[in-house]
Scaffold this active site. Structure first.
Site, PDB file in Angstrom:
ATOM      1  N   ASN A  19       9.890 -12.029  32.174  1.00  0.00           N
ATOM      2  CA  ASN A  19       9.260 -13.347  32.107  1.00  0.00           C
ATOM      3  C   ASN A  19       9.485 -14.038  33.451  1.00  0.00           C
ATOM      4  O   ASN A  19      10.584 -14.489  33.737  1.00  0.00           O
ATOM      5  CB  ASN A  19       9.920 -14.139  30.957  1.00  0.00           C
ATOM      6  CG  ASN A  19       9.471 -15.585  30.909  1.00  0.00           C
ATOM      7  OD1 ASN A  19       8.526 -15.974  31.588  1.00  0.00           O
ATOM      8  ND2 ASN A  19      10.155 -16.392  30.099  1.00  0.00           N
ATOM      9  N   TRP A  20       8.416 -14.089  34.250  1.00  0.00           N
ATOM     10  CA  TRP A  20       8.562 -14.656  35.604  1.00  0.00           C
ATOM     11  C   TRP A  20       8.599 -16.186  35.595  1.00  0.00           C
ATOM     12  O   TRP A  20       8.831 -16.802  36.603  1.00  0.00           O
ATOM     13  CB  TRP A  20       7.410 -14.154  36.485  1.00  0.00           C
ATOM     14  CG  TRP A  20       7.692 -12.798  37.073  1.00  0.00           C
ATOM     15  CD1 TRP A  20       8.517 -11.838  36.555  1.00  0.00           C
ATOM     16  CD2 TRP A  20       7.169 -12.259  38.282  1.00  0.00           C
ATOM     17  NE1 TRP A  20       8.533 -10.733  37.371  1.00  0.00           N
ATOM     18  CE2 TRP A  20       7.712 -10.967  38.436  1.00  0.00           C
ATOM     19  CE3 TRP A  20       6.280 -12.729  39.253  1.00  0.00           C
ATOM     20  CZ2 TRP A  20       7.403 -10.150  39.538  1.00  0.00           C
ATOM     21  CZ3 TRP A  20       5.966 -11.910  40.342  1.00  0.00           C
ATOM     22  CH2 TRP A  20       6.529 -10.639  40.474  1.00  0.00           C
ATOM     23  N   LYS A  21       8.309 -16.781  34.467  1.00  0.00           N
ATOM     24  CA  LYS A  21       8.254 -18.249  34.363  1.00  0.00           C
ATOM     25  C   LYS A  21       7.364 -18.806  35.487  1.00  0.00           C
ATOM     26  O   LYS A  21       6.401 -18.148  35.848  1.00  0.00           O
ATOM     27  CB  LYS A  21       9.678 -18.816  34.401  1.00  0.00           C
ATOM     28  CG  LYS A  21      10.573 -18.110  33.378  1.00  0.00           C
ATOM     29  CD  LYS A  21      11.874 -18.777  33.132  1.00  0.00           C
ATOM     30  CE  LYS A  21      12.642 -17.983  32.076  1.00  0.00           C
ATOM     31  NZ  LYS A  21      13.874 -18.608  31.661  1.00  0.00           N
ATOM     32  N   HIS A 104       8.426 -19.971  23.608  1.00  0.00           N
ATOM     33  CA  HIS A 104       9.647 -19.897  24.432  1.00  0.00           C
ATOM     34  C   HIS A 104      10.367 -21.244  24.365  1.00  0.00           C
ATOM     35  O   HIS A 104       9.714 -22.292  24.294  1.00  0.00           O
ATOM     36  CB  HIS A 104       9.274 -19.554  25.878  1.00  0.00           C
ATOM     37  CG  HIS A 104      10.463 -19.242  26.726  1.00  0.00           C
ATOM     38  ND1 HIS A 104      11.276 -20.224  27.237  1.00  0.00           N
ATOM     39  CD2 HIS A 104      10.999 -18.065  27.115  1.00  0.00           C
ATOM     40  CE1 HIS A 104      12.260 -19.657  27.920  1.00  0.00           C
ATOM     41  NE2 HIS A 104      12.120 -18.346  27.871  1.00  0.00           N
ATOM     42  N   GLU A 106      11.687 -23.006  26.517  1.00  0.00           N
ATOM     43  CA  GLU A 106      11.317 -23.971  27.565  1.00  0.00           C
ATOM     44  C   GLU A 106      10.030 -24.708  27.191  1.00  0.00           C
ATOM     45  O   GLU A 106       9.866 -25.877  27.529  1.00  0.00           O
ATOM     46  CB  GLU A 106      11.192 -23.241  28.912  1.00  0.00           C
ATOM     47  CG  GLU A 106      12.576 -22.917  29.475  1.00  0.00           C
ATOM     48  CD  GLU A 106      12.642 -21.707  30.388  1.00  0.00           C
ATOM     49  OE1 GLU A 106      11.590 -21.242  30.862  1.00  0.00           O
ATOM     50  OE2 GLU A 106      13.768 -21.225  30.622  1.00  0.00           O
ATOM     51  N   GLU A 174      16.399 -15.506  21.766  1.00  0.00           N
ATOM     52  CA  GLU A 174      16.916 -16.026  23.024  1.00  0.00           C
ATOM     53  C   GLU A 174      17.744 -17.280  22.764  1.00  0.00           C
ATOM     54  O   GLU A 174      17.172 -18.374  22.602  1.00  0.00           O
ATOM     55  CB  GLU A 174      15.754 -16.391  23.951  1.00  0.00           C
ATOM     56  CG  GLU A 174      14.878 -15.223  24.320  1.00  0.00           C
ATOM     57  CD  GLU A 174      14.179 -15.449  25.666  1.00  0.00           C
ATOM     58  OE1 GLU A 174      14.341 -14.624  26.543  1.00  0.00           O
ATOM     59  OE2 GLU A 174      13.516 -16.482  25.823  1.00  0.00           O
ATOM     60  N   GLY A 180      19.279 -18.344  31.637  1.00  0.00           N
ATOM     61  CA  GLY A 180      19.502 -18.765  33.023  1.00  0.00           C
ATOM     62  C   GLY A 180      20.900 -19.260  33.302  1.00  0.00           C
ATOM     63  O   GLY A 180      21.167 -19.811  34.374  1.00  0.00           O
ATOM     64  N   SER A 219      20.034 -14.186  30.054  1.00  0.00           N
ATOM     65  CA  SER A 219      20.980 -13.644  31.047  1.00  0.00           C
ATOM     66  C   SER A 219      21.183 -12.132  30.935  1.00  0.00           C
ATOM     67  O   SER A 219      22.294 -11.638  31.122  1.00  0.00           O
ATOM     68  CB  SER A 219      22.317 -14.386  30.971  1.00  0.00           C
ATOM     69  OG  SER A 219      22.141 -15.743  31.351  1.00  0.00           O
ATOM     70  N   GLY A 240      14.433 -12.937  32.227  1.00  0.00           N
ATOM     71  CA  GLY A 240      13.916 -13.990  33.100  1.00  0.00           C
ATOM     72  C   GLY A 240      14.279 -13.706  34.549  1.00  0.00           C
ATOM     73  O   GLY A 240      13.679 -12.859  35.206  1.00  0.00           O
ATOM     74  N   GLY A 241      15.297 -14.393  35.039  1.00  0.00           N
ATOM     75  CA  GLY A 241      15.701 -14.322  36.454  1.00  0.00           C
ATOM     76  C   GLY A 241      15.780 -12.919  37.022  1.00  0.00           C
ATOM     77  O   GLY A 241      15.273 -12.657  38.128  1.00  0.00           O
TER      78      GLY A 241
END
Ligand code: PGA
Length: 257
Positions: A19-21, A104, A106, A174, A180, A219, A240-241
Site C-alpha cells: 500500500n503506497w498510500k 483502511h 486512514e 491492521e 507506521g 509495520s 505500507g512503508g
C-alpha cells in the site's frame, strides 16, 4: 468416537500487497521495476500486488506481465457521476487494477468512513470485477480497554454484505496503533484476532469464509515477515512503508519462498 472430519479445503495462496498510500510519482517506476524482477527471480509462493496512487496505475500496467498485480487504495460507491475528486471502481479497473483496498483506517479516520459506506464500496468493487481488500483494526485505546475482538468483528459484520467469496474478498487486519509506528502485536495477539476473524467468516460465508485470505498489516518488515506469516490464519501481508523500496518489499516477499 469418529475421528473429526478432515478439511479438504486447500490453503489459500498468500497475498503480499504493498500500500503506497499518498507516495510515488513517475520517478518511482524504476524502483517498482526492480521489485518485479526480484519477484520473478525469487519464485515466491505468493501473489504480489502493488497499490500505488491512482495516478500511477496506468504507468505501472507493464508490471502485470511480470506477475505483479495492481490495486487501487479506495473507490467511490458509484460507478460514475458528480463526485469531484473521487475515483470509481470501474475507473480503477480500466486503469489496470484488479483489486482495491477499502476501509483502511486512514480513510476511516481522515474521511470519517463508516462501515456502511465501506460496505457500499465493497459492493461497487465487486460490481466492477475487483477484489476488495477490506481492512479492520482497533485503536490503541480500544485494545487497552479489551475491546479488540468486539471492534474488529463489528467492522467485519458491518463492512461486508452477504454472499462475499474468497475470490472477490480479502480481509486485512491492521491494528491502527501498529501502522507506521514500528510496533507490532505479539504473535499470540495476531493469532487471537485472526482466529476470531476466521470463525466469524466461516459462520457467515461457510467454505468461502474458510478460504478467504486474512492479511496482517501494520509495520511488516523483512525482519518480522517470516514470523508473522507463520501465524495460523495469516494468509499474507498488507505492507505500507516497507513496500516503497524494492529492497524491503522484496525482503518481505522472500519470506514466502
Ligand atoms: P505500515 O502500513 O506497513 O507502514 O505500518 C500498513 C498499512 O497501513 O497498510
Amino acid at each position: 468416537m469418529a475421528a473429526p472430519k478432515k478439511s479438504t479445503l486447500k490453503a489459500p495462496k498468500p497475498l503480499v500487497a504493498g500500500n503506497w498510500k499518498m507516495n510515488g510519482t513517475k520517478a518511482s517506476l524504476g524502483e517498482v521495476k526492480k521489485l518485479a524482477s526480484a519477484f520473478v527471480k525469487s519464485k515466491a509462493k505468493c501473489e504480489v500486488m502493488i497499490c500505488p496512487p491512482a495516478t500511477l496505475l496506468a504507468p505501472m500496467k507493464a508490471l502485470k506481465a511480470k506477475g505483479v498485480a495492481l490495486g487501487g487504495q479506495d473507490c467511490h460507491a458509484a460507478s460514475s457521476g458528480a463526485h469531484t475528486g473521487d475515483v470509481s471502481a470501474t475507473m480503477l479497473k480500466d486503469a489496470g487494477a484488479s483489486a482495491v483496498i477499502l476501509g483502511h483506517s486512514e480513510r476511516r479516520a481522515d474521511h470519517l468512513e463508516t462501515d456502511k459506506q465501506v460496505k457500499a464500496k465493497v459492493a461497487a468493487a465487486h460490481g466492477a470485477g475487483l477484489l476488495a481488500i477490506m481492512c479492520v483494526g482497533e485503536s490503541l485505546k480500544q485494545r487497552k480497554s479489551g475491546d479488540t475482538l468486539k471492534v474488529v468483528k463489528a467492522q467485519l459484520r458491518g463492512s461486508l454484505m452477504d454472499g462475499c467469496t474468497a475470490k472477490n474478498t480479502v480481509i486485512a487486519y491492521e491494528p491502527v496503533w501498529a501502522i507506521g509506528s514500528g510496533l507490532t502485536p505479539t504473535v499470540a495477539q495476531v493469532e487471537e484476532v485472526h482466529t476470531a476473524l476466521r470463525k466469524a467468516l466461516v459462520r457467515r460465508f461457510g467454505d468461502e469464509g474458510a478460504k478467504m485470505r486474512i492479511l496482517y498489516g501494520g509495520s511488516v518488515k523483512p525482519a518480522n515477515a517470516a514470523e508473522l506469516m507463520a501465524v495460523p490464519n495469516v494468509n499474507g501481508a498488507l505492507v505500507g512503508g516497507a513496500s516503497l523500496t524494492a529492497k524491503d518489499f522484496g525482503g518481505i516477499v522472500k519470506a514466502y519462498t
